[in-house]
Every structure is written in C-alpha cells, then in structure tokens.
Design an enzyme around this catalytic site. Structure first.
Site, PDB file in Angstrom:
ATOM      1  N   GLU A  89       0.990  -1.201  -0.009  1.00  0.00           N
ATOM      2  CA  GLU A  89       0.011   0.042  -0.100  1.00  0.00           C
ATOM      3  C   GLU A  89       0.780   1.284   0.134  1.00  0.00           C
ATOM      4  O   GLU A  89       1.908   1.235   0.676  1.00  0.00           O
ATOM      5  CB  GLU A  89      -0.980   0.016   1.199  1.00  0.00           C
ATOM      6  CG  GLU A  89      -1.676  -1.267   1.217  1.00  0.00           C
ATOM      7  CD  GLU A  89      -3.059  -1.261   2.306  1.00  0.00           C
ATOM      8  OE1 GLU A  89      -4.257  -1.230   1.579  1.00  0.00           O
ATOM      9  OE2 GLU A  89      -2.719  -0.994   3.362  1.00  0.00           O
ATOM     10  N   CYS A 110       6.323  -4.622  15.304  1.00  0.00           N
ATOM     11  CA  CYS A 110       6.155  -3.509  16.583  1.00  0.00           C
ATOM     12  C   CYS A 110       4.391  -3.910  16.851  1.00  0.00           C
ATOM     13  O   CYS A 110       3.655  -4.396  15.969  1.00  0.00           O
ATOM     14  CB  CYS A 110       6.047  -1.981  16.085  1.00  0.00           C
ATOM     15  SG  CYS A 110       7.631  -1.429  15.259  1.00  0.00           S
ATOM     16  N   GLU A 152      10.497  -1.937   7.035  1.00  0.00           N
ATOM     17  CA  GLU A 152      11.491  -1.464   7.799  1.00  0.00           C
ATOM     18  C   GLU A 152      12.488  -1.171   6.897  1.00  0.00           C
ATOM     19  O   GLU A 152      13.315  -2.092   6.109  1.00  0.00           O
ATOM     20  CB  GLU A 152      11.950  -2.222   8.982  1.00  0.00           C
ATOM     21  CG  GLU A 152      13.004  -1.834   9.497  1.00  0.00           C
ATOM     22  CD  GLU A 152      13.420  -0.192   9.813  1.00  0.00           C
ATOM     23  OE1 GLU A 152      12.398  -0.081  10.793  1.00  0.00           O
ATOM     24  OE2 GLU A 152      14.430   0.402   9.317  1.00  0.00           O
ATOM     25  N   SER A 181      12.396   6.282   7.107  1.00  0.00           N
ATOM     26  CA  SER A 181      11.977   6.159   8.435  1.00  0.00           C
ATOM     27  C   SER A 181      12.528   4.776   8.909  1.00  0.00           C
ATOM     28  O   SER A 181      12.254   3.896   8.270  1.00  0.00           O
ATOM     29  CB  SER A 181      10.523   6.266   8.413  1.00  0.00           C
ATOM     30  OG  SER A 181      10.114   5.956   9.565  1.00  0.00           O
ATOM     31  N   SER A 204      11.966   6.113  14.981  1.00  0.00           N
ATOM     32  CA  SER A 204      10.932   5.664  15.637  1.00  0.00           C
ATOM     33  C   SER A 204      11.209   5.495  17.108  1.00  0.00           C
ATOM     34  O   SER A 204      12.075   4.373  17.344  1.00  0.00           O
ATOM     35  CB  SER A 204      10.312   4.338  15.006  1.00  0.00           C
ATOM     36  OG  SER A 204       9.714   4.702  13.854  1.00  0.00           O
ATOM     37  N   CYS A 323      -0.595   5.662  10.117  1.00  0.00           N
ATOM     38  CA  CYS A 323       0.505   4.791  10.698  1.00  0.00           C
ATOM     39  C   CYS A 323       0.230   3.721  11.269  1.00  0.00           C
ATOM     40  O   CYS A 323      -0.673   3.571  12.114  1.00  0.00           O
ATOM     41  CB  CYS A 323       1.275   5.781  11.511  1.00  0.00           C
ATOM     42  SG  CYS A 323       1.869   7.280  11.015  1.00  0.00           S
TER      43      CYS A 323
HETATM   44 FE1  SF4 Z   1       7.332  -1.641  12.932  1.00  0.00          FE
HETATM   45 FE2  SF4 Z   1       7.279  -0.090  10.770  1.00  0.00          FE
HETATM   46 FE3  SF4 Z   1       7.540  -2.569  10.689  1.00  0.00          FE
HETATM   47 FE4  SF4 Z   1       5.275  -1.697  11.439  1.00  0.00          FE
HETATM   48  S1  SF4 Z   1       5.921  -1.479   9.478  1.00  0.00           S
HETATM   49  S2  SF4 Z   1       6.064  -3.389  12.335  1.00  0.00           S
HETATM   50  S3  SF4 Z   1       5.787   0.107  12.524  1.00  0.00           S
HETATM   51  S4  SF4 Z   1       9.089  -1.259  11.553  1.00  0.00           S
END
Ligand code: SF4
Length: 336
Positions: A89, A110, A152, A181, A204, A323
């Site tokens: 997405e 996370c 990630e 990020s 983060s 998010c």
């Molecule tokens: Fe964590 Fe980002 Fe992975 Fe979601 S996409 S689990 S917030 S590192």
C-alpha cells in the site's frame, strides 16, 4: 526488480548514459511518451527505440493500481499490486506527499502495527519502490516521498538507497523531501551519510525506556534510546536537517510524566522535531489512544520544556491509511 537490472537492460539495447537518464527521467516523472516537441524515442538508438514500448509496459507492470480509497483529509490509500501478485500500500498524503512501502510485511513486529503481524513476506525491489512514485505521479503532483509505509527500510537497505538515489536525481525530489524512516539500525548510520543523495531521517522512538521500547518494538536492533539519539544528532548535524522522532502515543503505556521527563532529557537542545502521533485504532491489538486533551497537553508540555513538538494526526486514518494500519490486502480490501 532492481533499478540496476533496468539500467543493464537499457545498456544492452545500446543506451548511452544520456539515453539511460532520459528513459529513467520519463518513467519516474510519469511523463507521457509524446511529451514535449519531440518524442523520447526520437533520441534513442534503433534497438532501444524498438524495444521501448515493451520496456515501458514492463515498468508500468511493476506497480499497478488495484483500488483507491480516498480519505476526507485529501489523502488516499492506494492498494498496489506488484508483478508477482503480492500487494503493498502507498498513501497519497495532503500537500503533495507520498508514503511508499519498502517491504511486503515487516520483520520488526511492532506491537501496535498491522504490517508486521505476519512477519516479512518479501522485499520490495528498488524499481518497485520507484514504480509506486511513478504510479502516484500519474495521478497527482508528488514533491515529497516518505519511506514510512509497509516495511522497515533498514532491512532492505540496498533497494531503498538505490530508489532514493534515483528519486533525488532523475526524480527531481529535494533531498530533504525524501524521508527515510527507521526504528534505528547501525547500518543506516553508516550508509546514509555516504550516498550521493542524503535523505532526511525519521527515527521511531516510542519510548525513552530501553526495556519498554524492546517490548513495543520486539525485533528492532538493540540500540538504547540514548545511543539512538546520539547517532541521530550526528546525522542531523552532518546533513543540516533535523531528525524527526516518531512517537505513537499509547494510552497508559508511553504517555506518562516519566516519558515526558525522558524525552526532555534526551532531546532538549538537539536538532530534532518530535512528532507525537496518537495511536491509530487497529482492531484486536488491545491498545487505545489517549484522550485528545491529554495528547495536546503532552505536546504543550514538551514544547514549553524546550523540545520542538508537533501533535500530528496520521493522514488517511478513516480509510485505514494511517501509521500502523497498512498491510498486504487482497483486492476486495481484506487482509491476505
Ligand atoms: Fe514496526 Fe514500521 Fe514494521 Fe510496522 S512497518 S512493524 S511500525 S517497523
């Protein structure tokens, strides 16, 4: 697919560096084939000219729009199919931004994020990352790209850096408008300063307490919050743009006075911006967002104690584009 593979294919068709740059520029900027007084193909050697329709079709097939879900705030969640049928997405953001995905799924896991529920399914190739930008640009103007979608970026570093290099050159995006990020990873701090395009960095944080942060981000690299901020500060000073710290506000978990004190201790005097983002609801994860007055008071307190803070609402929450809400979905909208 990697951009390097595309470059090799163009070279095998007789492209000079200039031809290669023209083809890539046209693609990443989503310019139509007949843009300008003369068509792109007029400039190309015969073999490449003949192959161009197929090359263009292959590039278009890297990321195809399956469905679009417009939010009330001007954002839109795009469900995008990659050419092996996997989906990612992207989110069109208000003010000409785009959030792209760098992995199908995510290994960090996370606890407040839907993306990582099923772990990592596969990496997104650099050409597929750029293809998300080209797709978005075929719909609207994009001048900022944030790597905050599924995945990630530090776990797919070669592909992400390759995409950043192209977007910051042929793609015409200002380097500080490319935002990498990450939960934090030593490899990021080694690689990012060396690239020809140095993106802005979002870290983060989510907690100033090492033990709690490990619980919230169970498979993030073991970097203590103090060290993370030190590494971030070095990068901010080297690039000249502040670190954007991300903090998902979870009611009763990381919104207490102890965390406010911890943030002041870590970030006061640093070249940094703290983005406080109240948790976006995901059914079944067992978290809640703090009351709006409480979130506003936290941001005000930090600001008054010398930490530049913004209380942000994720764009596109009403269409599950915020998010922590992105995931590999099937075309009918359910999770796959
Ligand atoms: Fe964590 Fe980002 Fe992975 Fe979601 S996409 S689990 S917030 S590192």
């Amino acid at each position: 697919m990697r951009i390097l593979d595309l470059r090799l294919r163009l070279r095998a068709l007789g492209a000079s560096p200039d031809h290669e740059a023209r083809v890539l520029r046209q693609w990443v900027n989503a310019q139509p084939q007949d843009a300008g007084k003369r068509r792109l193909s007029d400039f190309l050697p015969l073999a490449l000219r003949n192959a161009l329709p197929q090359v263009t079709a292959d590039l278009a097939g890297l990321a195809t729009l399956q469905s679009e879900h417009p939010g009330e705030d001007g954002s839109a969640r795009l469900l995008v199919a990659l050419n092996d049928g996997q989906t990612v997405e992207s989110v069109l953001l208000p003010r000409d931004g785009l959030c792209v995905s760098t992995q199908v799924g995510c290994a960090v896991g996370c606890v407040f994020c839907m993306t990582g529920r099923d772990g990592l399914l596969r990496q997104v190739g650099s050409a597929e990352i750029v293809a998300q930008v080209a797709l978005a640009r075929s719909k609207r103007f994009v001048k900022k790209v944030v790597f905050m979608g599924m995945g990630e970026p530090a776990h797919n570093l070669d592909n992400v850096m390759e995409a950043i290099d192209l977007l910051g050159t042929a793609g015409g995006i200002g380097h500080k408008n490319l935002v990498f990020s990450t939960v934090g990873d030593h490899r990021v701090f080694e690689r990012l300063p060396q690239g020809p395009v140095r993106p802005a960095l979002a870290l983060s944080l989510h907690s100033t307490k090492d033990a709690l942060r490990r619980e919230l981000l169970p498979r993030a690299p073991r970097i203590a919050p103090d060290e993370l901020v030190e590494l971030g500060e070095r990068y901010a000073r080297a690039t000249g743009y502040p670190i954007q710290y991300q903090w998902t506000l979870l009611d009763g978990i990381n919104d207490g006075d102890d965390e406010i004190d911890g943030i002041v201790r870590l970030l006061k005097g640093k070249y940094a911006l703290m983005n406080m983002i109240p948790y976006n609801t995901n059914e079944g994860l067992g978290f809640a967002r703090p009351a709006p007055e409480k979130a506003a008071a936290i941001a005000r307190t930090l600001q008054s104690r010398g930490v530049l803070t913004k209380l942000r609402q994720s764009a596109g929450q009403d269409v599950e584009g915020g998010c922590g809400q992105l995931r590999a979905r099937s075309v009918d909208g359910g999770a796959v």
